[in-house]
Design a protein around this motif. Structure first.
Motif, PDB file in Angstrom:
ATOM      1  N   THR A   4       0.848  -1.194   0.000  1.00 41.91           N
ATOM      2  CA  THR A   4       0.000   0.000   0.000  1.00 41.91           C
ATOM      3  C   THR A   4       0.887   1.248   0.000  1.00 41.91           C
ATOM      4  OG1 THR A   4      -1.690  -1.176   1.254  1.00 41.91           O
ATOM      5  CG2 THR A   4      -1.823   1.235   1.245  1.00 41.91           C
ATOM      6  N   PRO A   5       0.738   2.107  -1.025  1.00 42.57           N
ATOM      7  CA  PRO A   5       1.600   3.296  -1.102  1.00 42.57           C
ATOM      8  C   PRO A   5       1.220   4.361  -0.073  1.00 42.57           C
ATOM      9  CG  PRO A   5       0.098   3.246  -2.965  1.00 42.57           C
ATOM     10  CD  PRO A   5      -0.130   1.984  -2.190  1.00 42.57           C
ATOM     11  N   SER A   6       2.155   5.234   0.170  1.00 43.86           N
ATOM     12  CA  SER A   6       1.925   6.344   1.090  1.00 43.86           C
ATOM     13  C   SER A   6       0.768   7.205   0.593  1.00 43.86           C
ATOM     14  CB  SER A   6       3.193   7.197   1.173  1.00 43.86           C
ATOM     15  OG  SER A   6       2.919   8.409   1.830  1.00 43.86           O
ATOM     16  N   GLU A  17      -3.486  24.183  10.135  1.00 47.51           N
ATOM     17  CA  GLU A  17      -3.281  23.806  11.533  1.00 47.51           C
ATOM     18  C   GLU A  17      -2.383  22.573  11.658  1.00 47.51           C
ATOM     19  OE1 GLU A  17      -7.142  23.480  13.323  1.00 47.51           O
ATOM     20  OE2 GLU A  17      -7.655  25.522  12.776  1.00 47.51           O
ATOM     21  N   GLY A  18      -1.319  22.544  10.873  1.00 48.50           N
ATOM     22  CA  GLY A  18      -0.362  21.444  10.934  1.00 48.50           C
ATOM     23  C   GLY A  18      -0.672  20.286  10.011  1.00 48.50           C
ATOM     24  N   HIS A  19      -1.764  20.370   9.262  1.00 50.49           N
ATOM     25  CA  HIS A  19      -2.140  19.311   8.324  1.00 50.49           C
ATOM     26  C   HIS A  19      -1.740  19.723   6.911  1.00 50.49           C
ATOM     27  CE1 HIS A  19      -4.640  16.882  11.054  1.00 50.49           C
ATOM     28  NE2 HIS A  19      -4.837  18.037  11.663  1.00 50.49           N
ATOM     29  N   CYS A  20      -1.226  18.766   6.158  1.00 57.90           N
ATOM     30  CA  CYS A  20      -0.832  19.015   4.772  1.00 57.90           C
ATOM     31  C   CYS A  20      -2.065  19.353   3.934  1.00 57.90           C
ATOM     32  CB  CYS A  20      -0.138  17.767   4.210  1.00 57.90           C
ATOM     33  SG  CYS A  20       0.265  17.901   2.461  1.00 57.90           S
ATOM     34  N   ILE A  21      -1.938  20.332   3.059  1.00 61.34           N
ATOM     35  CA  ILE A  21      -3.075  20.711   2.202  1.00 61.34           C
ATOM     36  C   ILE A  21      -3.305  19.691   1.094  1.00 61.34           C
ATOM     37  CG2 ILE A  21      -2.829  23.175   2.705  1.00 61.34           C
ATOM     38  CD1 ILE A  21      -1.579  23.500  -0.093  1.00 61.34           C
ATOM     39  N   GLY A  22      -2.361  18.787   0.873  1.00 56.40           N
ATOM     40  CA  GLY A  22      -2.506  17.760  -0.159  1.00 56.40           C
ATOM     41  C   GLY A  22      -3.188  16.503   0.337  1.00 56.40           C
ATOM     42  N   CYS A  23      -2.749  15.988   1.491  1.00 56.87           N
ATOM     43  CA  CYS A  23      -3.232  14.681   1.955  1.00 56.87           C
ATOM     44  C   CYS A  23      -3.868  14.700   3.341  1.00 56.87           C
ATOM     45  CB  CYS A  23      -2.084  13.680   1.953  1.00 56.87           C
ATOM     46  SG  CYS A  23      -0.764  14.089   3.114  1.00 56.87           S
ATOM     47  N   SER A  24      -3.729  15.767   4.072  1.00 57.48           N
ATOM     48  CA  SER A  24      -4.241  15.989   5.433  1.00 57.48           C
ATOM     49  C   SER A  24      -3.380  15.377   6.532  1.00 57.48           C
ATOM     50  CB  SER A  24      -5.704  15.527   5.613  1.00 57.48           C
ATOM     51  OG  SER A  24      -5.797  14.166   5.955  1.00 57.48           O
ATOM     52  N   ARG A  42      -1.097  -0.520   7.067  1.00 59.46           N
ATOM     53  CA  ARG A  42      -1.093   0.597   6.120  1.00 59.46           C
ATOM     54  C   ARG A  42      -2.514   0.875   5.621  1.00 59.46           C
ATOM     55  NH1 ARG A  42       3.566   1.686   2.524  1.00 59.46           N
ATOM     56  NH2 ARG A  42       5.324   1.712   3.937  1.00 59.46           N
ATOM     57  N   ASP A  43      -3.263  -0.178   5.320  1.00 61.80           N
ATOM     58  CA  ASP A  43      -4.649  -0.012   4.870  1.00 61.80           C
ATOM     59  C   ASP A  43      -5.494   0.667   5.949  1.00 61.80           C
ATOM     60  OD1 ASP A  43      -3.946  -1.250   2.515  1.00 61.80           O
ATOM     61  OD2 ASP A  43      -5.003  -3.124   2.941  1.00 61.80           O
ATOM     62  N   ALA A  44      -5.323   0.245   7.203  1.00 62.87           N
ATOM     63  CA  ALA A  44      -6.072   0.844   8.311  1.00 62.87           C
ATOM     64  C   ALA A  44      -5.711   2.324   8.457  1.00 62.87           C
ATOM     65  CB  ALA A  44      -5.798   0.087   9.605  1.00 62.87           C
ATOM     66  N   PHE A  45      -4.449   2.647   8.259  1.00 60.64           N
ATOM     67  CA  PHE A  45      -4.015   4.041   8.339  1.00 60.64           C
ATOM     68  C   PHE A  45      -4.705   4.869   7.258  1.00 60.64           C
ATOM     69  CE2 PHE A  45      -1.425   7.698   7.473  1.00 60.64           C
ATOM     70  CZ  PHE A  45      -0.967   8.105   8.712  1.00 60.64           C
ATOM     71  N   VAL A  46      -4.750   4.344   6.037  1.00 63.13           N
ATOM     72  CA  VAL A  46      -5.391   5.077   4.931  1.00 63.13           C
ATOM     73  C   VAL A  46      -6.885   5.248   5.220  1.00 63.13           C
ATOM     74  CG1 VAL A  46      -5.945   5.038   2.464  1.00 63.13           C
ATOM     75  CG2 VAL A  46      -3.651   4.409   3.235  1.00 63.13           C
ATOM     76  N   TYR A  66      -4.739   9.870  -5.342  1.00 65.12           N
ATOM     77  CA  TYR A  66      -4.222   8.669  -4.681  1.00 65.12           C
ATOM     78  C   TYR A  66      -4.554   7.415  -5.491  1.00 65.12           C
ATOM     79  CZ  TYR A  66      -2.996   5.323  -1.071  1.00 65.12           C
ATOM     80  OH  TYR A  66      -2.420   4.288  -0.381  1.00 65.12           O
ATOM     81  N   LEU A  67      -5.725   7.378  -6.107  1.00 67.13           N
ATOM     82  CA  LEU A  67      -6.073   6.236  -6.965  1.00 67.13           C
ATOM     83  C   LEU A  67      -5.084   6.116  -8.126  1.00 67.13           C
ATOM     84  CD1 LEU A  67      -9.965   6.329  -7.115  1.00 67.13           C
ATOM     85  CD2 LEU A  67      -8.525   4.587  -6.061  1.00 67.13           C
ATOM     86  N   LYS A  68      -4.713   7.243  -8.727  1.00 65.24           N
ATOM     87  CA  LYS A  68      -3.713   7.227  -9.806  1.00 65.24           C
ATOM     88  C   LYS A  68      -2.400   6.650  -9.300  1.00 65.24           C
ATOM     89  CE  LYS A  68      -5.356  11.389 -12.090  1.00 65.24           C
ATOM     90  NZ  LYS A  68      -5.005  12.779 -12.403  1.00 65.24           N
ATOM     91  N   LYS A  69      -2.010   7.068  -8.104  1.00 65.64           N
ATOM     92  CA  LYS A  69      -0.761   6.580  -7.508  1.00 65.64           C
ATOM     93  C   LYS A  69      -0.829   5.069  -7.284  1.00 65.64           C
ATOM     94  CE  LYS A  69       2.364   7.642  -3.687  1.00 65.64           C
ATOM     95  NZ  LYS A  69       2.590   8.561  -2.553  1.00 65.64           N
ATOM     96  N   CYS A  70      -1.954   4.587  -6.790  1.00 68.29           N
ATOM     97  CA  CYS A  70      -2.128   3.151  -6.561  1.00 68.29           C
ATOM     98  C   CYS A  70      -2.044   2.371  -7.877  1.00 68.29           C
ATOM     99  CB  CYS A  70      -3.460   2.871  -5.872  1.00 68.29           C
ATOM    100  SG  CYS A  70      -3.507   3.378  -4.145  1.00 68.29           S
TER     101      CYS A  70
END
Length: 85
Positions: A4-6, A17-24, A42-46, A66-70
């Motif tokens: 599972t990719p990042s 507030e400390g969260h990335c504007i791309g992925c949170s 990794r799946d649970a994290f996603v 993220y689907l494209k990345k997968c």
């Protein structure tokens, strides 16, 4: 099956507030994900991240990227990502 990719989509700007504007993810979450070795973790994290994005709002752009990345990495995306896209 591929690992599972990042969830990172290579934006990496921590302005909400400390969260990335791309992925949170926060910087701490990014470090944690790198330590996860098993796909089930990794799946649970996603899955958790999709919920976090829903609570924070303004992350509709993430799931299609993220689907494209997968697909590129030949990894099966978790169900929550397929629903969000």
């Amino acid at each position: 099956m591929a690992k599972t990719p990042s969830p990172c989509i290579d934006v990496c700007k921590f302005k909400r507030e400390g969260h990335c504007i791309g992925c949170s993810m926060t910087k701490a979450q990014k470090s944690l994900f790198k330590e996860l070795k098993k796909n089930k973790h990794r799946d649970a994290f996603v899955e958790m991240l999709v919920g976090q994005q829903s609570r924070l709002g303004r992350y509709k752009h993430w799931a299609p990227e993220y689907l494209k990345k997968c697909m590129k990495k030949k990894a099966k995306p978790v169900r929550a990502v397929r629903k969000a896209a």
